[in-house]
Design a protein around this motif. Structure first.
Motif, PDB file in Angstrom:
ATOM      1  N   LEU A 143     -47.622 -44.605 -19.885  1.00  0.00           N
ATOM      2  CA  LEU A 143     -48.901 -45.115 -20.404  1.00  0.00           C
ATOM      3  C   LEU A 143     -49.452 -44.160 -21.459  1.00  0.00           C
ATOM      4  O   LEU A 143     -49.174 -42.950 -21.413  1.00  0.00           O
ATOM      5  N   PRO A 144     -50.251 -44.678 -22.404  1.00  0.00           N
ATOM      6  CA  PRO A 144     -50.859 -43.774 -23.378  1.00  0.00           C
ATOM      7  C   PRO A 144     -51.670 -42.706 -22.636  1.00  0.00           C
ATOM      8  O   PRO A 144     -52.343 -43.016 -21.655  1.00  0.00           O
ATOM      9  N   GLU A 145     -51.597 -41.491 -23.137  1.00  0.00           N
ATOM     10  CA  GLU A 145     -52.318 -40.394 -22.480  1.00  0.00           C
ATOM     11  C   GLU A 145     -53.801 -40.688 -22.378  1.00  0.00           C
ATOM     12  O   GLU A 145     -54.462 -40.309 -21.419  1.00  0.00           O
ATOM     13  N   SER A 146     -54.327 -41.346 -23.398  1.00  0.00           N
ATOM     14  CA  SER A 146     -55.765 -41.583 -23.391  1.00  0.00           C
ATOM     15  C   SER A 146     -56.165 -42.472 -22.206  1.00  0.00           C
ATOM     16  O   SER A 146     -57.306 -42.447 -21.776  1.00  0.00           O
ATOM     17  N   VAL A 147     -55.215 -43.225 -21.663  1.00  0.00           N
ATOM     18  CA  VAL A 147     -55.532 -44.046 -20.485  1.00  0.00           C
ATOM     19  C   VAL A 147     -55.518 -43.189 -19.224  1.00  0.00           C
ATOM     20  O   VAL A 147     -56.459 -43.212 -18.427  1.00  0.00           O
ATOM     21  N   THR A 148     -54.471 -42.404 -19.064  1.00  0.00           N
ATOM     22  CA  THR A 148     -54.358 -41.631 -17.819  1.00  0.00           C
ATOM     23  C   THR A 148     -55.335 -40.455 -17.787  1.00  0.00           C
ATOM     24  O   THR A 148     -55.657 -39.944 -16.726  1.00  0.00           O
ATOM     25  N   LEU A 149     -55.806 -40.027 -18.966  1.00  0.00           N
ATOM     26  CA  LEU A 149     -56.771 -38.929 -18.974  1.00  0.00           C
ATOM     27  C   LEU A 149     -58.210 -39.421 -18.978  1.00  0.00           C
ATOM     28  O   LEU A 149     -59.138 -38.636 -18.813  1.00  0.00           O
ATOM     29  N   SER A 150     -58.391 -40.738 -19.197  1.00  0.00           N
ATOM     30  CA  SER A 150     -59.767 -41.232 -19.260  1.00  0.00           C
ATOM     31  C   SER A 150     -60.126 -41.880 -17.932  1.00  0.00           C
ATOM     32  O   SER A 150     -59.346 -41.903 -16.999  1.00  0.00           O
ATOM     33  N   ASP A 151     -61.313 -42.439 -17.885  1.00  0.00           N
ATOM     34  CA  ASP A 151     -61.771 -43.045 -16.649  1.00  0.00           C
ATOM     35  C   ASP A 151     -61.397 -44.524 -16.548  1.00  0.00           C
ATOM     36  O   ASP A 151     -61.879 -45.215 -15.667  1.00  0.00           O
ATOM     37  N   SER A 152     -60.576 -45.029 -17.493  1.00  0.00           N
ATOM     38  CA  SER A 152     -60.256 -46.456 -17.443  1.00  0.00           C
ATOM     39  C   SER A 152     -59.597 -46.780 -16.112  1.00  0.00           C
ATOM     40  O   SER A 152     -58.955 -45.937 -15.493  1.00  0.00           O
ATOM     41  N   ARG A 153     -59.769 -48.030 -15.701  1.00  0.00           N
ATOM     42  CA  ARG A 153     -59.260 -48.418 -14.384  1.00  0.00           C
ATOM     43  C   ARG A 153     -58.057 -49.351 -14.490  1.00  0.00           C
ATOM     44  O   ARG A 153     -58.020 -50.249 -15.320  1.00  0.00           O
ATOM     45  N   ILE A 154     -57.102 -49.101 -13.627  1.00  0.00           N
ATOM     46  CA  ILE A 154     -55.837 -49.842 -13.651  1.00  0.00           C
ATOM     47  C   ILE A 154     -55.661 -50.585 -12.332  1.00  0.00           C
ATOM     48  O   ILE A 154     -55.743 -49.976 -11.257  1.00  0.00           O
ATOM     49  N   LEU A 155     -55.408 -51.892 -12.418  1.00  0.00           N
ATOM     50  CA  LEU A 155     -55.050 -52.658 -11.220  1.00  0.00           C
ATOM     51  C   LEU A 155     -53.557 -52.943 -11.320  1.00  0.00           C
ATOM     52  O   LEU A 155     -53.100 -53.550 -12.292  1.00  0.00           O
ATOM     53  N   TYR A 156     -52.816 -52.481 -10.340  1.00  0.00           N
ATOM     54  CA  TYR A 156     -51.354 -52.646 -10.358  1.00  0.00           C
ATOM     55  C   TYR A 156     -50.933 -53.563  -9.217  1.00  0.00           C
ATOM     56  O   TYR A 156     -51.399 -53.423  -8.092  1.00  0.00           O
ATOM     57  N   ILE A 157     -50.036 -54.503  -9.531  1.00  0.00           N
ATOM     58  CA  ILE A 157     -49.529 -55.387  -8.463  1.00  0.00           C
ATOM     59  C   ILE A 157     -48.012 -55.243  -8.321  1.00  0.00           C
ATOM     60  O   ILE A 157     -47.291 -55.179  -9.316  1.00  0.00           O
ATOM     61  N   CYS A 158     -47.560 -55.145  -7.072  1.00  0.00           N
ATOM     62  CA  CYS A 158     -46.111 -55.147  -6.823  1.00  0.00           C
ATOM     63  C   CYS A 158     -45.825 -56.180  -5.739  1.00  0.00           C
ATOM     64  O   CYS A 158     -46.748 -56.780  -5.198  1.00  0.00           O
ATOM     65  N   ARG A 159     -44.590 -56.395  -5.439  1.00  0.00           N
ATOM     66  CA  ARG A 159     -44.234 -57.291  -4.322  1.00  0.00           C
ATOM     67  C   ARG A 159     -42.910 -56.831  -3.747  1.00  0.00           C
ATOM     68  O   ARG A 159     -42.278 -55.923  -4.284  1.00  0.00           O
ATOM     69  N   GLN A 219     -59.686 -43.522  -7.707  1.00  0.00           N
ATOM     70  CA  GLN A 219     -60.810 -44.187  -8.385  1.00  0.00           C
ATOM     71  C   GLN A 219     -60.338 -44.946  -9.618  1.00  0.00           C
ATOM     72  O   GLN A 219     -61.056 -45.797 -10.127  1.00  0.00           O
ATOM     73  N   ASN A 220     -59.160 -44.570 -10.104  1.00  0.00           N
ATOM     74  CA  ASN A 220     -58.695 -45.128 -11.379  1.00  0.00           C
ATOM     75  C   ASN A 220     -57.499 -46.062 -11.266  1.00  0.00           C
ATOM     76  O   ASN A 220     -57.213 -46.809 -12.195  1.00  0.00           O
ATOM     77  N   VAL A 221     -56.784 -45.968 -10.163  1.00  0.00           N
ATOM     78  CA  VAL A 221     -55.615 -46.841 -10.001  1.00  0.00           C
ATOM     79  C   VAL A 221     -55.697 -47.552  -8.650  1.00  0.00           C
ATOM     80  O   VAL A 221     -55.720 -46.904  -7.600  1.00  0.00           O
ATOM     81  N   LEU A 222     -55.767 -48.878  -8.684  1.00  0.00           N
ATOM     82  CA  LEU A 222     -55.775 -49.668  -7.455  1.00  0.00           C
ATOM     83  C   LEU A 222     -54.395 -50.290  -7.284  1.00  0.00           C
ATOM     84  O   LEU A 222     -53.936 -51.032  -8.148  1.00  0.00           O
ATOM     85  N   PHE A 223     -53.754 -49.975  -6.188  1.00  0.00           N
ATOM     86  CA  PHE A 223     -52.395 -50.426  -5.930  1.00  0.00           C
ATOM     87  C   PHE A 223     -52.440 -51.668  -5.037  1.00  0.00           C
ATOM     88  O   PHE A 223     -52.895 -51.603  -3.896  1.00  0.00           O
ATOM     89  N   LEU A 224     -51.991 -52.781  -5.554  1.00  0.00           N
ATOM     90  CA  LEU A 224     -52.074 -54.042  -4.804  1.00  0.00           C
ATOM     91  C   LEU A 224     -50.670 -54.572  -4.503  1.00  0.00           C
ATOM     92  O   LEU A 224     -49.743 -54.335  -5.265  1.00  0.00           O
ATOM     93  N   ASN A 225     -50.572 -55.294  -3.408  1.00  0.00           N
ATOM     94  CA  ASN A 225     -49.299 -55.861  -2.996  1.00  0.00           C
ATOM     95  C   ASN A 225     -49.457 -57.391  -2.900  1.00  0.00           C
ATOM     96  O   ASN A 225     -50.313 -57.885  -2.168  1.00  0.00           O
ATOM     97  N   TYR A 226     -48.650 -58.111  -3.666  1.00  0.00           N
ATOM     98  CA  TYR A 226     -48.708 -59.588  -3.740  1.00  0.00           C
ATOM     99  C   TYR A 226     -48.666 -60.213  -2.345  1.00  0.00           C
ATOM    100  O   TYR A 226     -49.457 -61.105  -2.026  1.00  0.00           O
TER     101      TYR A 226
END
Ligand code: A3P
Length: 326
Positions: A143-159, A219-226
């Protein structure tokens, strides 16, 4: 400035040209970049341009996933939650009735930064109002560094990998038929996947990257499972809203807004809309191809018991010690 952008794309294309490549799952070249496999034909140098040129805002929300893990669904849910004041989920005319969620939540690398459709221009995303909503299939570690170093929030989905493999196998065969290629056999799909050479593979590394990200920066990465989301959609939707900074109020809960969002974004509802039955988002890709079955466990109908066992074993090995089970 235009020429500058063109030069930047050229420069990254030169870098891509030096990366390891091989013929991939749909007859296209795939290249390996920072440990993951990208479709060269479709993406060109876009992921590298994203990485170096995207500037995050702390208010940004990013929907992340690898292919066929429920991206279309998570995009719909995120969009519906984020915009529920201006577009109530029960409204007769909701944007999700008119557009596929891939139109409402664009991918960086397929859409915004893809010079195959943006005329070699790096997009000026500064003009968009906050909060901005984007998506990507790129791995966490790229990911761009500016994303991982900033407060932006990521919702990730896996299955679970078995259903992921079967979903991908069906999808890839749609592409192969468009390209007049012979259908891929399930055994071949199994081999590509196990070697870590499915799109954006290795699957396990992709998942583990975000899993680690979510334990380091909850606070920045929410890990979700389908699979878990299908079992308990309300619980997970509330978690999502809280994480995004717009929790459901008790008034909204009383008014059943949570259930309305779930219903609006359900497989049943979305897959039966005209836009998703007949529309297209990308040239040649019909929206109906994003909706197949939407269930857990369908892989047992296609994979042999040996393949299932081998995949389970592989998954156990790869996730060993991470605290994650799939
Ligand atoms: P299946 O092929 O197992 O049916 P992606 O959106 O990442 O491409 O993932 C596609 C998978 O999500 C497909 O799985 C598809 O049917 C399923 N899907 C699409 N929309 C959905 C929805 N609204 N609810 C649940 N699953 C959905």
């Amino acid at each position: 400035e235009e020429e500058e952008d063109e030069k930047i794309y050229k420069r990254y294309e030169e870098i891509v040209a030096k990366l390891p490549t091989t013929e991939g799952w749909s007859g296209h070249l795939i290249y390996q970049y920072q440990g993951f496999w990208y479709n060269s034909e479709v993406l060109g140098a876009a992921p590298l341009v994203v990485q170096r040129h995207f500037k995050a805002r702390p208010s940004d929300i990013l929907v992340a996933s690898t292919h066929k893990c429920g991206t279309t669904w998570l995009k719909s849910l995120t969009f519906a939650v984020m915009n529920r004041k201006s577009h109530p989920p029960s409204a007769q005319h909701h944007p999700l009735h008119i557009f596929n969620s891939h139109d409402l939540v664009p991918f960086w690398e397929f859409n915004l930064y893809n010079n195959k459709n943006n005329g070699n221009r790096i997009p000026n995303l500064d003009i968009l109002p906050s909060p901005r909503l984007f998506s990507t299939h790129m791995p966490y570690t790229s990911l761009p560094e500016s994303v991982t170093l900033s407060d932006s929030r990521i919702l990730y989905i896996c299955r679970n990998p078995k259903d992921n493999l079967v979903s991908w196998w069906h999808y890839v065969n749609k592409f192969r038929s468009i390209l007049s290629l012979e259908p891929m056999k399930v055994q071949e799909a199994f081999e590509w996947f196990s070697k870590g050479m499915s799109p954006m593979g290795p699957f396990w590394d992709h998942v583990l990257g975000y899993w680690k990200g979510s334990s380091e920066r909850p606070q920045n990465v929410l890990f979700l499972n389908y699979d878990e989301m299908l079992a308990e959609p309300a619980l997970h939707l509330k978690k999502m809203a809280e994480f995004m900074g717009c929790p459901f109020s008790s008034m909204e809960e009383e008014e059943e807004v949570v259930d309305q969002v779930i219903k609006l974004c359900s497989f049943e509802n979305l897959s039966n809309l005209a836009v998703n039955k007949n529309g297209t988002t990308y040239p040649g890709v019909s929206n109906s191809s994003y909706f197949r079955q939407g269930k857990v466990g369908d892989s047992a109908n296609y994979l042999t018991p040996e393949m299932m066992e081998q995949l389970d074993r592989l998954t156990e090995q790869k996730l060993h010690g991470s605290g994650l089970t799939l």
